[in-house]
Motif scaffolding. Structure first.
Motif, PDB file in Angstrom:
ATOM      1  N   PHE A 200      35.375  42.896  52.493  1.00 27.35           N
ATOM      2  CA  PHE A 200      34.811  43.106  51.159  1.00 27.35           C
ATOM      3  C   PHE A 200      35.780  42.622  50.086  1.00 27.35           C
ATOM      4  O   PHE A 200      35.379  41.946  49.127  1.00 27.35           O
ATOM      5  CB  PHE A 200      34.488  44.588  50.959  1.00 27.35           C
ATOM      6  N   SER A 201      37.053  42.956  50.225  1.00 27.03           N
ATOM      7  CA  SER A 201      38.046  42.567  49.234  1.00 27.03           C
ATOM      8  C   SER A 201      38.187  41.049  49.144  1.00 27.03           C
ATOM      9  O   SER A 201      38.245  40.476  48.063  1.00 27.03           O
ATOM     10  CB  SER A 201      39.395  43.193  49.585  1.00 27.03           C
ATOM     11  N   TYR A 202      38.211  40.398  50.287  1.00 27.90           N
ATOM     12  CA  TYR A 202      38.474  38.961  50.337  1.00 27.90           C
ATOM     13  C   TYR A 202      37.265  38.150  49.880  1.00 27.90           C
ATOM     14  O   TYR A 202      37.405  37.110  49.230  1.00 27.90           O
ATOM     15  CB  TYR A 202      38.859  38.576  51.763  1.00 27.90           C
ATOM     16  N   TYR A 203      36.061  38.623  50.207  1.00 30.07           N
ATOM     17  CA  TYR A 203      34.846  37.833  49.968  1.00 30.07           C
ATOM     18  C   TYR A 203      33.922  38.440  48.913  1.00 30.07           C
ATOM     19  O   TYR A 203      32.727  38.153  48.909  1.00 30.07           O
ATOM     20  CB  TYR A 203      34.074  37.668  51.277  1.00 30.07           C
ATOM     21  N   THR A 204      34.461  39.242  48.026  1.00 30.67           N
ATOM     22  CA  THR A 204      33.609  39.913  47.030  1.00 30.67           C
ATOM     23  C   THR A 204      32.769  38.924  46.245  1.00 30.67           C
ATOM     24  O   THR A 204      31.597  39.188  45.936  1.00 30.67           O
ATOM     25  CB  THR A 204      34.469  40.741  46.062  1.00 30.67           C
ATOM     26  N   SER A 205      33.346  37.787  45.903  1.00 39.20           N
ATOM     27  CA  SER A 205      32.640  36.834  45.039  1.00 39.20           C
ATOM     28  C   SER A 205      31.863  35.776  45.802  1.00 39.20           C
ATOM     29  O   SER A 205      31.129  34.999  45.182  1.00 39.20           O
ATOM     30  CB  SER A 205      33.640  36.142  44.098  1.00 39.20           C
ATOM     31  N   SER A 206      32.004  35.721  47.117  1.00 40.52           N
ATOM     32  CA  SER A 206      31.368  34.633  47.855  1.00 40.52           C
ATOM     33  C   SER A 206      30.281  35.082  48.826  1.00 40.52           C
ATOM     34  O   SER A 206      29.470  34.263  49.259  1.00 40.52           O
ATOM     35  CB  SER A 206      32.429  33.821  48.615  1.00 40.52           C
ATOM     36  N   ALA A 213      26.743  43.538  44.193  1.00 37.48           N
ATOM     37  CA  ALA A 213      27.396  44.828  43.941  1.00 37.48           C
ATOM     38  C   ALA A 213      28.433  44.704  42.826  1.00 37.48           C
ATOM     39  O   ALA A 213      28.591  45.614  42.002  1.00 37.48           O
ATOM     40  CB  ALA A 213      28.048  45.349  45.218  1.00 37.48           C
ATOM     41  N   LYS A 214      29.136  43.596  42.800  1.00 38.36           N
ATOM     42  CA  LYS A 214      30.120  43.356  41.735  1.00 38.36           C
ATOM     43  C   LYS A 214      29.448  43.305  40.370  1.00 38.36           C
ATOM     44  O   LYS A 214      29.939  43.870  39.375  1.00 38.36           O
ATOM     45  CB  LYS A 214      30.864  42.051  42.013  1.00 38.36           C
ATOM     46  N   GLN A 215      28.301  42.651  40.306  1.00 32.93           N
ATOM     47  CA  GLN A 215      27.545  42.592  39.055  1.00 32.93           C
ATOM     48  C   GLN A 215      27.039  43.977  38.650  1.00 32.93           C
ATOM     49  O   GLN A 215      27.077  44.346  37.462  1.00 32.93           O
ATOM     50  CB  GLN A 215      26.378  41.619  39.199  1.00 32.93           C
ATOM     51  N   ALA A 216      26.585  44.747  39.622  1.00 28.70           N
ATOM     52  CA  ALA A 216      26.114  46.109  39.336  1.00 28.70           C
ATOM     53  C   ALA A 216      27.255  46.984  38.848  1.00 28.70           C
ATOM     54  O   ALA A 216      27.080  47.808  37.928  1.00 28.70           O
ATOM     55  CB  ALA A 216      25.463  46.717  40.577  1.00 28.70           C
ATOM     56  N   ALA A 217      28.437  46.833  39.439  1.00 33.31           N
ATOM     57  CA  ALA A 217      29.597  47.611  39.014  1.00 33.31           C
ATOM     58  C   ALA A 217      29.994  47.266  37.589  1.00 33.31           C
ATOM     59  O   ALA A 217      30.412  48.143  36.814  1.00 33.31           O
ATOM     60  CB  ALA A 217      30.768  47.359  39.964  1.00 33.31           C
ATOM     61  N   ALA A 218      29.843  45.992  37.214  1.00 31.69           N
ATOM     62  CA  ALA A 218      30.192  45.572  35.853  1.00 31.69           C
ATOM     63  C   ALA A 218      29.233  46.175  34.832  1.00 31.69           C
ATOM     64  O   ALA A 218      29.620  46.408  33.670  1.00 31.69           O
ATOM     65  CB  ALA A 218      30.172  44.047  35.756  1.00 31.69           C
ATOM     66  N   ARG A 219      27.997  46.446  35.255  1.00 34.72           N
ATOM     67  CA  ARG A 219      27.004  47.029  34.351  1.00 34.72           C
ATOM     68  C   ARG A 219      27.063  48.553  34.315  1.00 34.72           C
ATOM     69  O   ARG A 219      26.467  49.182  33.439  1.00 34.72           O
ATOM     70  CB  ARG A 219      25.594  46.596  34.779  1.00 34.72           C
TER      71      ARG A 219
END
Length: 449
Positions: A200-206, A213-219
């Protein structure tokens, strides 16, 4: 009825009994942790584009999450110029009467596999092995299942491939078409919760599921929550089983091993039994030195051949500490990986007992001493931030994790310098160097769509 037939039947019953026990354990574990799962609609999935699945086409190969940029595939000649002396003069190991057997290493994601790969790269270069390299770049058209046609051609003058250790999703029948019959098949597994956290840490953006999930966390209103905690609240809403690039987003080790990673089904016991029969050794990351001793016995290697440094280690601030709630949710989401790991952990210790536990302990002590001696000779600084490293020894970075490297001591002899640089050489650089050395050309970059 022969004794051989009876022995085989007893062995199969033992395997099936173990699988049944592990399956019941997983079911009980899922029931116990169900109350910890967020009860939001598990059938909700964010809509998005679906990647069209294609057959292998040299014009349009798939690209795995986190793969290197196109321009990195053309840097081998520059690496070669810095990576002197050549393999003939860096042989630090004791000369032996026979060469190691051919090896196929299934390089699983975020399990310590890059450390094993570096060791095999050094071994193969020293022995002038013929590597089975991907037709394109650094991996075998991941996340597609491996096919023989994904492998580059056998170089002129070679009669067989001796070593395969690039990323793939396993297909045993296809792999056997590439490697000789006496191939030693090896892989490595890691405790599933730590494996998933690292993936998860290494591939969060890919990986698409993690990116959503990263986009949801930002919101989210609570900015203190980690992206991983947001994902674990309702992983089904982020994960799309029809999206091949989401293969690592659930039971990633099962996915790499070619198993069904979505849910338990009737074929799992038989598939697991086939894997147990096929693999000569499944290494365990939590018992890494013991695993290397067993690997060395299979390949006829000495302790100095097995010396290593940890590759692709993250800086500590990028490692998420898991509380009890997160661990329960991760265990539920990766139940098949837990089953896979527990099964092969027991098989590992069965092999260790057959090898001899006292003999294994002695081997670990010898390996530890040899590794410490070589690290002391080669490494001036460990856990070095990539901004302080030269290009040659700087690991590939993602935008969500900082990967640390090593600084090699100065004022070494040419022979020691060649050995020590290879000891710490990151995967992409070493892969490029060996490919250029074998074919006399740079690797093919993945064609643009």
């Amino acid at each position: 009825m022969t004794l051989r037939w009876l022995s085989t039947q007893l062995w199969r019953h033992r395997v099936m009994g173990l699988l049944l026990t592990l399956a019941v354990t997983v079911i009980l574990m899922l029931l116990a942790t169900q109350s910890l799962q967020n009860t939001r609609g598990h059938n909700v999935r964010l809509s998005g584009e679906r990647r069209q699945q294609k057959g292998h086409d040299h014009k349009h190969p798939p690209v795995r999450p986190g793969s290197a940029p196109r321009h990195m595939a053309s840097s081998a000649e520059g690496i070669k110029n810095q990576l002197l002396p050549t393999a003939e003069s860096v042989n630090q190991a004791v000369k032996k009467g026979r060469s190691p057997p051919p090896v196929a290493f299934l390089k699983t994601h975020k399990t310590g596999s890059s450390t094993v790969q570096n060791l095999l790269f050094r071994l193969g270069e020293r022995e002038k092995a013929t590597f089975a390299f991907p037709y394109y770049t650094y991996q075998f058209s991941y996340p597609e299942r491996f096919r023989a046609e994904f492998v580059d051609e056998l170089p002129e003058g070679s009669s067989q491939f001796d070593l395969l250790c690039s990323h793939m999703r396993l297909d045993l029948s296809q792999l056997r078409q590439v490697m000789p019959p006496n191939v030693v098949l090896v892989t490595i597994l890691r405790e599933p919760l730590r494996t998933f956290e690292s993936v998860f840490s290494y591939y969060t953006s890919s990986i698409p599921a993690f990116s959503r999930a990263k986009q949801a966390a930002a919101r989210a209103e609570n900015k203190d929550r980690t992206t991983l905690s947001v994902f674990l609240e309702d992983p089904e809403s982020f994960w799309d089983p029809k999206e091949p690039r989401d293969g690592l987003a659930k039971n990633p080790m099962s996915f790499d091993m070619g198993l069904n990673n979505e849910e338990w089904n009737a074929s799992w016991p038989e598939d697991l039994s086939h894997l147990e029969e096929a693999f000569d050794l499944v290494m365990i990351a939590e018992h890494f030195d013991e695993s290397l001793v067993l690997l060395g016995a299979l390949l006829g290697l000495e302790p100095q051949d097995l010396a290593y440094v940890w590759m692709n280690a993250r800086q500590s601030s990028d490692v998420t500490m898991l509380d009890d709630d997160a661990r329960a949710k991760l265990r539920s989401w990766n139940a098949l990986d837990s089953l896979l790991y527990d099964f092969f952990l027991q098989e590992f210790w069965a092999k260790a007992e057959h090898f001899g536990l006292d003999r294994l302990k002695t081997g670990v002590a010898e390996l530890s001493a040899s590794t410490e001696k070589i690290r002391s000779k080669c490494v001036s600084r460990a856990a070095v931030h990539p901004s302080e490293l030269e290009d040659l020894v700087r690991p590939w970075q993602t935008d969500t994790a900082t990967i640390l490297g090593y600084e090699v001591k100065r004022n070494l002899s040419l022979e020691d310098q060649g050995f020590c640089v290879r000891l710490v050489l990151p995967e992409l650089q070493y892969h490029s160097h060996l490919y250029f050395q074998q074919y006399g050309r740079d690797m093919r970059a993945v064609p643009a769509d």
